[in-house]
Design an enzyme around this catalytic site. Structure first.
Site, PDB file in Angstrom:
ATOM      1  N   GLU A 177       0.827  -1.213   0.000  1.00 34.62           N
ATOM      2  CA  GLU A 177       0.000   0.000   0.000  1.00 34.62           C
ATOM      3  C   GLU A 177       0.855   1.255   0.000  1.00 34.62           C
ATOM      4  O   GLU A 177       0.507   2.252  -0.628  1.00 34.62           O
ATOM      5  CB  GLU A 177      -0.951  -0.002   1.207  1.00 34.62           C
ATOM      6  N   GLN A 179       0.743   6.955  -5.124  1.00 40.24           N
ATOM      7  CA  GLN A 179       1.341   7.732  -6.234  1.00 40.24           C
ATOM      8  C   GLN A 179       2.118   6.867  -7.224  1.00 40.24           C
ATOM      9  O   GLN A 179       2.972   7.358  -7.951  1.00 40.24           O
ATOM     10  CB  GLN A 179       2.270   8.830  -5.694  1.00 40.24           C
ATOM     11  N   GLY A 210      10.236   6.967  -6.758  1.00 37.49           N
ATOM     12  CA  GLY A 210       9.925   8.356  -6.447  1.00 37.49           C
ATOM     13  C   GLY A 210       9.258   8.518  -5.086  1.00 37.49           C
ATOM     14  O   GLY A 210       9.025   7.537  -4.375  1.00 37.49           O
ATOM     15  N   TYR A 211       8.985   9.768  -4.737  1.00 43.36           N
ATOM     16  CA  TYR A 211       8.337  10.086  -3.455  1.00 43.36           C
ATOM     17  C   TYR A 211       9.024   9.329  -2.314  1.00 43.36           C
ATOM     18  O   TYR A 211       8.421   8.482  -1.649  1.00 43.36           O
ATOM     19  CB  TYR A 211       6.842   9.770  -3.509  1.00 43.36           C
ATOM     20  N   TYR A 223      -6.321   5.829   4.973  1.00 39.35           N
ATOM     21  CA  TYR A 223      -6.461   4.804   3.940  1.00 39.35           C
ATOM     22  C   TYR A 223      -5.534   3.620   4.210  1.00 39.35           C
ATOM     23  O   TYR A 223      -5.971   2.460   4.188  1.00 39.35           O
ATOM     24  CB  TYR A 223      -6.156   5.379   2.547  1.00 39.35           C
ATOM     25  N   ASP A 248      -9.654   5.219  -0.918  1.00 38.95           N
ATOM     26  CA  ASP A 248      -8.735   6.040  -1.706  1.00 38.95           C
ATOM     27  C   ASP A 248      -9.532   6.692  -2.841  1.00 38.95           C
ATOM     28  O   ASP A 248     -10.770   6.639  -2.859  1.00 38.95           O
ATOM     29  CB  ASP A 248      -7.557   5.196  -2.230  1.00 38.95           C
ATOM     30  N   CYS A 274     -20.021   0.393 -17.625  1.00 35.50           N
ATOM     31  CA  CYS A 274     -21.184   0.024 -16.815  1.00 35.50           C
ATOM     32  C   CYS A 274     -21.799  -1.297 -17.297  1.00 35.50           C
ATOM     33  O   CYS A 274     -22.364  -2.045 -16.498  1.00 35.50           O
ATOM     34  CB  CYS A 274     -22.229   1.135 -16.842  1.00 35.50           C
TER      35      CYS A 274
HETATM   36 FE1  SF4 Z   1     -19.487   2.581 -11.931  1.00 40.46          FE
HETATM   37 FE2  SF4 Z   1     -21.148   2.203 -13.968  1.00 40.46          FE
HETATM   38 FE3  SF4 Z   1     -20.775   0.275 -12.150  1.00 40.46          FE
HETATM   39 FE4  SF4 Z   1     -22.120   2.487 -11.519  1.00 40.46          FE
HETATM   40  S1  SF4 Z   1     -22.706   0.941 -13.021  1.00 40.46           S
HETATM   41  S2  SF4 Z   1     -20.510   1.495 -10.279  1.00 40.46           S
HETATM   42  S3  SF4 Z   1     -21.002   4.014 -12.687  1.00 40.46           S
HETATM   43  S4  SF4 Z   1     -19.242   1.084 -13.584  1.00 40.46           S
END
Ligand code: SF4
Length: 408
Positions: A51, A56, A95-96, A134, A152, A213
């Protein structure tokens, strides 16, 4: 109905369906989880190291570093016994570097205060250097399987969309709202799998732009999708303008070795090594730096570009050779090349001073260019590493030579 991320507690996000979303996510994670090095042989120490590296840094970059790191320091005890230069060298390229320093300090603290066992207690974890909400949540949930959120940027975005939270989930009120939703979704006894499912969903499906989605395991329970607001949740942040920083680096060459100085000033790059650097675009300041180092400027070799956050550095690279020996001149096994007080001449003005410039080097050393280009030797700043590679690509291979540290 969309939920206000900053709304008072009585206006909590609706929880209907939250538990169902949580169970679906865990099932999806069981089938589709990413095969990542830190997910094999899970223990709190390995979770913590991963983690910290992933802050970054992308998964693909952090993966090989993680494997090498835990091979070299497989336990917290072994890491606690390492020296800072060793850890910084192993971190070189990620880095960082404050992350590596904090990791080492925290490992020593755990050895002293917690018997070498990574605490399973939120307050004790937050007390460690570099461990925020986190990281503590990730260690507790993934390493100890305790019911804590690990929120996060990825998780914030996914949860904000799932619950159609209004406002910025990165702000305190928004973060609290996200955590409430996470707790409502988290299946009992599956904290680790659930939090990692959210992380994977954010990284692979519910991405910042163009989320998939159609492939989402929780699309049926997603409020943003139902409301047609996926592209507006979370709200876009105005980006800060990039800042151009012009620097000149002076590479003093001697045979196949070159001179490095260590950054001593407080800041993200303290303790890293670099070629003497000054804010400048033309050769005048570079020539001045060379003179102060007891060298003489030869030619402009090229330019490297390096970006840190919004600072875009353009580093003109000049080569120089040691001038005739005199007091303060770099010498093998001899005195320090930068006498006390002299570094003021290469101290850059604010505000670029903390970025990529030498600030009164207290230590300097000759290091084989071949070793540097191969990623060996002391930990370098990102710009110095690029310069070493550029120089190496223009130089025929020679026998590696590292002439060691010059006494201060
Ligand atoms: Fe994300 Fe789309 Fe799933 Fe909703 S439906 S959590 S916007 S991927």
């Amino acid at each position: 109905m969309a939920i206000d991320a900053g709304a008072p507690s009585e206006a909590r996000p609706r929880q209907q369906g939250a538990a169902g979303n949580g169970r679906r996510l865990v099932r999806w994670y069981g089938r589709r989880r990413r095969d990542l090095p830190w997910r094999r042989d899970v223990d709190p120490y390995r979770v913590w190291v991963s983690e910290v590296m992933l802050q970054q840094t992308t998964v693909s970059v952090a993966g090989p570093y993680f494997v090498r790191f835990v091979r070299r320091w497989p336990t917290l005890e072994s890491l606690a016994g390492a020296s800072e230069p060793e850890v910084l060298a192993a971190w070189s390229g990620l880095g960082y570097y404050h992350r590596a320093r904090n990791l080492l300090r925290a490992a020593r603290q755990i050895r002293e205060r917690h018997g070498g066992r990574v605490p399973a207690d939120a307050a004790a974890l937050r007390d460690l250097p570099g461990v925020g909400a986190y990281t503590a949540g990730a260690i507790l949930s993934i390493g100890h399987n305790l019911p804590y959120p690990a929120v996060d940027g990825n998780v914030s975005r996914v949860v904000a969309r799932l619950a159609a939270l209004r406002g910025d989930p990165a702000r305190p009120a928004g973060r609290r709202a996200v955590e409430r939703v996470v707790r409502a979704m988290m299946p009992p006894g599956r904290a680790g799998a659930f939090n990692q499912a959210l992380m994977d969903l954010g990284a692979t499906v519910c991405t910042p732009r163009q989320p998939r989605c159609g492939a989402c395991p929780v699309s049926a329970g997603c409020e943003a999708l139902r409301l047609g607001k996926v592209d507006r949740i979370p709200p876009a942040k105005p980006s800060l303008p990039a800042r151009q920083v012009d620097l000149a680096a002076v590479v003093v060459r001697r045979q196949d070795s070159c001179l490095l100085v260590r950054r001593e000033a407080a800041g993200l790059m303290r303790g890293l090594w670099e070629f003497p650097t000054t804010p400048a675009r033309g050769p005048k300041r570079a020539s001045e730096v060379a003179r102060r180092l007891g060298a003489r400027l030869l030619s402009r070799t090229g330019e490297v570009r390096h970006t840190i956050t919004r600072h875009r550095m353009r580093v003109a690279v000049y080569e120089a050779a040691p001038a005739a020996r005199r007091r303060g001149t770099p010498a093998r096994g001899g005195r320090v090349l930068v006498a006390a007080g002299e570094p003021a001449g290469i101290r850059p003005p604010e505000p670029s001073r903390r970025l990529a410039t030498s600030e009164g080097p207290a230590a300097a050393r000759w290091v084989s260019l071949e070793r540097l280009a191969a990623g060996e030797g002391p930990a370098l700043t990102g710009a110095a590493r690029k310069i070493a590679r550029m120089l190496r690509s223009r130089t025929s291979p020679g026998r590696p030579r590292d002439l060691g540290e010059l006494p201060s």
